[in-house]
Design a protein around this motif. Structure first.
Motif, mmCIF file in Angstrom:
data_model
loop_
_atom_site.group_PDB
_atom_site.id
_atom_site.type_symbol
_atom_site.label_atom_id
_atom_site.label_comp_id
_atom_site.label_asym_id
_atom_site.label_seq_id
_atom_site.Cartn_x
_atom_site.Cartn_y
_atom_site.Cartn_z
ATOM 1 N N ASN B 231 0.632 -1.326 0.412
ATOM 2 C CA ASN B 231 0.089 -0.045 0.068
ATOM 3 C C ASN B 231 1.042 1.488 -0.177
ATOM 4 N N THR B 232 2.003 1.619 0.436
ATOM 5 C CA THR B 232 2.330 2.254 0.766
ATOM 6 C C THR B 232 4.124 1.999 0.948
ATOM 7 N N TYR B 233 4.838 3.190 0.096
ATOM 8 C CA TYR B 233 6.285 3.017 0.506
ATOM 9 C C TYR B 233 7.166 2.362 1.626
ATOM 10 N N SER B 234 6.221 2.535 2.933
ATOM 11 C CA SER B 234 7.163 2.636 3.901
ATOM 12 C C SER B 234 7.073 0.768 4.725
ATOM 13 N N ASP B 235 5.812 0.021 3.900
ATOM 14 C CA ASP B 235 5.711 -0.807 3.745
ATOM 15 C C ASP B 235 6.802 -1.757 4.008
ATOM 16 N N VAL B 236 8.172 -1.669 3.352
ATOM 17 C CA VAL B 236 9.045 -1.911 2.645
ATOM 18 C C VAL B 236 10.158 -1.466 2.953
ATOM 19 N N ASN B 237 11.795 -2.027 3.801
ATOM 20 C CA ASN B 237 12.463 -1.290 4.130
ATOM 21 C C ASN B 237 13.508 -0.249 3.292
ATOM 22 N N LYS B 238 14.232 0.467 3.398
ATOM 23 C CA LYS B 238 14.642 0.949 2.148
ATOM 24 C C LYS B 238 15.192 0.629 1.779
ATOM 25 N N SER B 239 15.465 1.245 0.630
ATOM 26 C CA SER B 239 16.389 0.102 -1.155
ATOM 27 C C SER B 239 15.446 -1.110 -1.571
ATOM 28 N N GLU B 240 14.211 -1.741 -1.018
ATOM 29 C CA GLU B 240 13.479 -2.912 -1.729
ATOM 30 C C GLU B 240 12.134 -2.073 -2.223
ATOM 31 N N PHE B 241 12.465 -3.551 -2.925
ATOM 32 C CA PHE B 241 11.446 -3.260 -4.485
ATOM 33 C C PHE B 241 9.803 -3.614 -3.890
ATOM 34 N N LEU B 242 9.039 -2.751 -3.935
ATOM 35 C CA LEU B 242 7.661 -2.658 -4.032
ATOM 36 C C LEU B 242 6.794 -2.114 -5.045
ATOM 37 N N ALA B 243 5.480 -2.498 -5.257
ATOM 38 C CA ALA B 243 4.515 -2.438 -6.248
ATOM 39 C C ALA B 243 3.586 -1.936 -5.632
ATOM 40 N N LEU B 244 3.191 -0.574 -6.347
ATOM 41 C CA LEU B 244 1.841 0.258 -5.868
ATOM 42 C C LEU B 244 1.448 1.379 -6.127
ATOM 43 N N PHE B 245 0.222 1.166 -5.607
ATOM 44 C CA PHE B 245 -0.354 2.207 -6.948
ATOM 45 C C PHE B 245 -0.104 3.930 -5.924
ATOM 46 N N GLY B 246 0.410 4.059 -6.749
ATOM 47 C CA GLY B 246 0.998 6.097 -7.327
ATOM 48 C C GLY B 246 -0.072 6.827 -7.046
ATOM 49 N N SER B 247 -0.421 7.650 -7.239
ATOM 50 C CA SER B 247 -0.604 9.221 -7.432
ATOM 51 C C SER B 247 -1.196 9.690 -8.843
ATOM 52 N N GLU B 252 3.162 0.934 -9.976
ATOM 53 C CA GLU B 252 4.203 1.900 -10.740
ATOM 54 C C GLU B 252 4.572 0.372 -9.877
ATOM 55 N N ILE B 253 6.003 0.287 -10.240
ATOM 56 C CA ILE B 253 7.112 -0.409 -9.819
ATOM 57 C C ILE B 253 8.210 0.729 -8.864
ATOM 58 N N ALA B 254 8.626 0.860 -7.492
ATOM 59 C CA ALA B 254 9.064 1.468 -7.206
ATOM 60 C C ALA B 254 9.864 1.384 -6.117
ATOM 61 N N VAL B 255 11.460 1.532 -5.517
ATOM 62 C CA VAL B 255 12.143 0.967 -4.353
ATOM 63 C C VAL B 255 12.045 2.625 -3.288
ATOM 64 N N ASN B 256 12.106 1.509 -2.395
ATOM 65 C CA ASN B 256 11.793 2.696 -1.225
ATOM 66 C C ASN B 256 12.969 3.538 -0.937
ATOM 67 N N GLN B 257 12.700 5.062 -1.160
ATOM 68 C CA GLN B 257 14.000 6.086 -0.878
ATOM 69 C C GLN B 257 14.613 5.429 -2.427
ATOM 70 N N GLY B 258 14.410 5.081 -3.372
ATOM 71 C CA GLY B 258 15.796 4.361 -4.266
ATOM 72 C C GLY B 258 14.796 4.626 -5.403
ATOM 73 N N PHE B 259 15.807 5.262 -6.940
ATOM 74 C CA PHE B 259 15.181 4.320 -7.816
ATOM 75 C C PHE B 259 15.453 3.275 -8.500
ATOM 76 N N ALA B 260 14.051 2.664 -8.435
ATOM 77 C CA ALA B 260 14.006 1.770 -9.371
ATOM 78 C C ALA B 260 14.097 1.597 -10.630
ATOM 79 N N ALA B 261 14.219 2.470 -11.796
ATOM 80 C CA ALA B 261 14.035 2.494 -13.387
ATOM 81 C C ALA B 261 15.841 2.400 -13.090
ATOM 82 N N GLU B 262 17.184 2.480 -12.351
ATOM 83 C CA GLU B 262 18.059 2.008 -12.282
ATOM 84 C C GLU B 262 17.907 0.583 -11.923
#
Lengths: 277, 277, 277
Positions: B231-247, B252-262
């Motif tokens: 549901n939200t970035y902080s559901d995973v640790n820093k630098s870990e991948f997650l998928a979530l519905f963003g704004s 979206e594929i994201a990384v908590n405090q990181g850049f998923a695309a890289e």
């Protein structure tokens, strides 16, 4: 203070935006619309949207510099937040004795604003929703859903107390401590500007306490890079290094008509040592 | 509808600019001047000028996202046109049932706007010239010479019919089809935002038809990269991948405090497969 | 001239900003505030802040192009100055017969403005300070301290003579001379735009004196790269080179739906030779 009170009574003309949104996505126009829909007469100024993502230190220094350059009491809307969505930080308003209003997450970004007796407030979502019944707050875009509307209301003259609860604290880090040992100052290199100037955390005041204007002061960076202090770029030849107090008010390492950041071997956060020998 | 009709009657306050002009050349200030010379009171908002050159798909998705973020009926002036000068595309205005007005070349950029019963018009240069006798249309800069003045006139309250002829069609591509097979969804990765989030074409609605909110959904990208939905970035640790519905409203594929695309090995257009196992 | 005098009498609505400040630092919002604090009603348009640092030639060509694209008499505030702080250049205002006002350092940046009988003025700091008693001029940021306030005063209708002393000269370089030999033109490649078009210093007028519209004209770049002139992009296939007069009014080397600057082997300043064989 007369002027400040009046400004708050009447609202503010300028809202500066400081974000790490970049300008390629829809975040900036969405943020602006969230303001203009509430106050179509607000004067929104894009300060920068190029803060490195989630970079609290750069934001704090940027904000410090921006505030120094702006004369009239203004609203500074700052959206740089590593923890968004996780609700780690409360959403605050800080009003300082210059009459400036800072709005953003309480994560350290306000550490370097002018803070003589600041007042701190927590944005109260229920009160905000009373003012803005159609407000719909998402998990992920607090700029559009909370901070933008808050700035817009205050710019229109809504009292801060009407949408907040008082707080007695905001999070500050002392990013920029300078050590003073006899006639030696030990600071840090903390910011690179567009012209490649490398800005330290040593300001004129600290410098003036250790050195007279007649002394020849030398900066040492790394093991043996020595750079002398001058008053202006043209005191050295083209392509030569110098240290000077630029418009930032902090001692900067520069190269006359060149890019110091590329020509100097250093890392951000690294020490800079000033002495007269 | 009352509100919309009135907005059209009275003109529009906001004109959003979406172009691939960049901000280094004189194209953006020229476009703005072409609007301000006709309606000095228009509120021009730079949405973005950083659309990758000639990129129809990115423009369509950008416009879809921007429209979702803007509440009031507005004018969207879109100049992204691989065929400029070749007159391959007619110049159109699309008005949708949200009261938004889209102005630009008919090359697919409007494929993803909200299109419940849209009305389509072709800009008629002769009619435009009747309204603006000094108009001088070049071969190469339709933004300044046609689209800007058109937006300005409409923002002032000039009726669309006064400068167009009706059309019954505009060019749409279904860039974003999602396959549904039992409890598996097969979509595509279609956009990278500034924070390195990799956005798919799977929206909440499609997701909700295949999965319940209690199911643990896993995304597969490439041969064996598995990323879980949260549901939200902080559901995973820093630098870990997650998928979530963003704004964005899309997964979206994201990384908590990181850049998923890289950190993710993928190409735009590549498949993303969602399943519960 | 009637129109011009009236514009000056009444002030100007538009102030275009052209700088090499970039948009990451606090220089642009500081410059804008220095204008808005004096004239809150001024219409500030960011033309560009992406001039390569200290690049006089690019600034001169940019300004030439921008002026061609703007219809109404306007103020052009230009801050690109390798010598700032060294007081090498006086700070000038140039008013040309189109009624445009150019404000900036006298270092060659105004070499290509329309200059039929221009009037030149030196900004007089004492007179400026009489108008603006709180003005505080630093060594390093003349945009904020001198040029911005000057533009703001003029935009409000303050007479140029009230804050200047007359001058009879401004610094001009002939960056863009074209050689004409029989039916051959020898020019230079001088600018790369965002679309990768490589713009030469050969304009329509010079071209028209050497060639008729029916002649097939060939450009030679380097030892043996030959590129033919056409009227529009779609006269060649996708990914093919062509030369054409773009919206700049100068002959550009382009690639249909491609980036000429990356596909062509050349250097800025290099010769381009036009002939009919």
């Amino acid at each position: 203070m007369e002027l400040v009170s009046q400004a708050i009574l009447m609202g503010f003309s300028k809202i500066f935006l400081i974000t790490d949104f970049g300008v390629g996505d829809w975040y900036v126009p969405a943020l602006k619309s969230s303001i203009l829909d509430i106050n179509a007469d607000s004067q929104i100024i894009d300060a920068t949207h190029d803060i490195p993502s989630f970079d609290i230190i750069t934001t704090a220094f940027y904000l410090h510099q921006l505030e120094r350059n702006i004369n009239e009491p203004s609203i500074y809307l700052v959206v740089v937040d590593p923890g968004v969505g996780g609700q780690k930080h409360s959403r605050i308003i800080v009003e300082n004795s210059k009459g400036n209003i800072f709005i953003g997450p309480d994560n350290g970004i306000f550490s370097m604003i002018y803070h003589n007796n600041p007042k701190v407030f927590n944005i109260d979502l229920e009160k905000l929703q009373t003012k803005l019944p159609s407000l719909d707050v998402s998990n992920t875009f607090h700029g559009r859903d909370i901070f933008g509307p808050t700035a817009a209301l205050i710019s229109k003259g809504v009292g801060i107390s009407e949408i907040t609860s008082p707080a007695d604290y905001f999070f500050q880090e002392n990013f920029y401590e300078v050590e003073q040992q006899n006639q030696t100052l030990i600071g840090k290199l903390i910011y690179i500007d567009k012209f490649g100037n490398v800005i330290s955390n040593i300001n004129r005041e600290i410098f003036g306490k250790s050195f007279t204007s007649k002394q020849k002061v030398i900066c040492t960076i790394g093991k043996n890079k020595k750079i002398a202090c001058y008053n202006t770029y043209s005191d050295v030849n083209k392509s030569e290094f110098l240290a000077l107090f630029g418009s930032s008010g902090y001692l900067e390492i520069a190269v006359n008509q060149g890019f110091a950041a590329e020509l100097l071997s250093f890392e951000l956060g690294e020490k800079i040592i000033l002495s007269t020998s």
